[in-house]
Write an enzyme that holds these catalytic residues in place. Structure first.
Site, short mmCIF file in Angstrom:
data_model
loop_
_atom_site.label_atom_id
_atom_site.label_comp_id
_atom_site.label_asym_id
_atom_site.label_seq_id
_atom_site.Cartn_x
_atom_site.Cartn_y
_atom_site.Cartn_z
CG HIS A 1 -4.71 -6.63 -0.29
ND1 HIS A 1 -5.87 -6.95 0.35
CD2 HIS A 1 -4.67 -7.43 -1.39
CE1 HIS A 1 -6.51 -7.88 -0.35
NE2 HIS A 1 -5.79 -8.19 -1.41
CE1 TYR B 1 -8.89 -3.75 0.80
CE2 TYR B 1 -8.12 -1.79 -0.31
CZ TYR B 1 -7.88 -2.89 0.50
OH TYR B 1 -6.62 -3.12 1.01
CD GLU C 1 -7.97 -9.67 -3.67
OE1 GLU C 1 -6.83 -10.09 -3.38
OE2 GLU C 1 -8.79 -9.27 -2.82
CG ASN D 1 -3.25 -2.71 7.15
OD1 ASN D 1 -3.14 -2.25 6.00
ND2 ASN D 1 -4.26 -3.47 7.51
CE LYS E 1 -3.67 -2.46 2.53
NZ LYS E 1 -4.54 -2.48 3.73
P1 RTP Z 1 -6.39 -6.32 3.37
O1 RTP Z 1 -7.71 -6.71 2.71
O2 RTP Z 1 -5.99 -4.90 3.09
O3 RTP Z 1 -5.31 -7.33 3.09
O4 RTP Z 1 -6.57 -6.37 4.95
P2 RTP Z 1 -7.28 -7.52 5.79
O5 RTP Z 1 -7.79 -8.59 4.90
O6 RTP Z 1 -6.33 -7.89 6.88
O7 RTP Z 1 -8.48 -6.70 6.43
P3 RTP Z 1 -9.92 -6.40 5.82
O8 RTP Z 1 -10.92 -6.74 6.86
O9 RTP Z 1 -10.07 -6.98 4.46
O10 RTP Z 1 -9.91 -4.82 5.71
C1 RTP Z 1 -9.38 -4.16 4.58
C2 RTP Z 1 -8.59 -2.96 5.01
O11 RTP Z 1 -9.47 -1.97 5.51
C3 RTP Z 1 -8.83 -1.24 6.52
N1 RTP Z 1 -9.64 -1.29 7.73
N2 RTP Z 1 -9.86 -0.25 8.47
N3 RTP Z 1 -11.79 -0.34 11.51
C4 RTP Z 1 -11.10 0.20 10.54
O12 RTP Z 1 -10.83 1.38 10.51
C5 RTP Z 1 -10.63 -0.66 9.47
N4 RTP Z 1 -10.89 -1.95 9.35
C6 RTP Z 1 -10.25 -2.34 8.23
C7 RTP Z 1 -7.48 -1.87 6.78
O13 RTP Z 1 -6.47 -1.09 6.13
C8 RTP Z 1 -7.61 -3.23 6.14
O14 RTP Z 1 -6.36 -3.70 5.69
MG MG Z 2 -8.99 -8.24 3.23
#
Ligand code: RTP
Ligand code: MG
Length: 148
Positions: free
Chosen positions: A115, A49, A126, A112, A9
């Site tokens: 992705h 997303y 994707e 973070n 990112k």
């Molecule tokens: P990613 O898709 O980016 O690999 O991350 P992930 O699977 O670990 O998490 P996901 O639930 O898919 O969430 C996508 C991205 O959204 C942002 N996020 N912000 N509460 C919040 O403010 C929040 N929750 C999620 C994070 O950047 C996350 O990577």
């Molecule tokens: Mg995710």
């Protein structure tokens, strides 16, 4: 062979962690089959997303992804989807284990660093969203017998 989609990112690129991320996946033994630095369009970020479009953070997440270049990658190897998620660590860097990318370098859930596809079917979706077929290279390591 199994493939996954990873995207460093904007925060990962700006913090000069591109090499570190690639090194961790290479050292694990996975094979890089696609790589590009790119500015992301609003449309691509929203599609990527899409699953989160009703969530309160969707707007700021998309805004962040389009704000500055990302590094899009496809990695190949046995079990690479789940293994890359382990190497990346938990979504919230404050909960991510030390030794993971987010655990070692991340400080904020919205920043973070990287992705990773969360399942094999998601990875297929994707990869085709981010890469054209001709941008991916299937290759074998032919140096091993020559070096050892
Ligand atoms: P990613 O898709 O980016 O690999 O991350 P992930 O699977 O670990 O998490 P996901 O639930 O898919 O969430 C996508 C991205 O959204 C942002 N996020 N912000 N509460 C919040 O403010 C929040 N929750 C999620 C994070 O950047 C996350 O990577
Ligand atoms: Mg995710």
């Amino acid at each position: 062979m199994e493939r996954t989609f990873l995207m460093i990112k904007p925060d990962g690129v700006q913090r000069n962690l591109v090499g570190e991320v690639i090194k961790r996946l290479e050292n694990k033994g996975f094979t890089l089959v696609g790589l590009k630095l790119m500015a992301v369009s609003q449309e691509l970020a929203e599609k990527h997303y899409d699953v989160h479009k009703e969530r309160p953070f969707f707007g700021s997440l998309v805004e962040f992804i389009v704000s500055s270049p990302v590094v899009a990658m496809v990695w190949e190897g046995e079990g690479v989807v789940a293994s890359a998620r382990k190497i990346i660590g938990a979504t919230d860097p404050l909960s991510a284990e030390p030794g993971t990318i987010r655990g070692d370098y991340g400080v904020n859930i919205g920043r973070n660093l990287i992705h990773g596809s969360d399942a094999i079917e998601t990875a297929q979706r994707e990869i085709s969203l981010w890469f054209k077929e001709e941008e991916l290279c299937s290759w074998q390591n032919t140096m091993k017998p020559w070096l050892s």
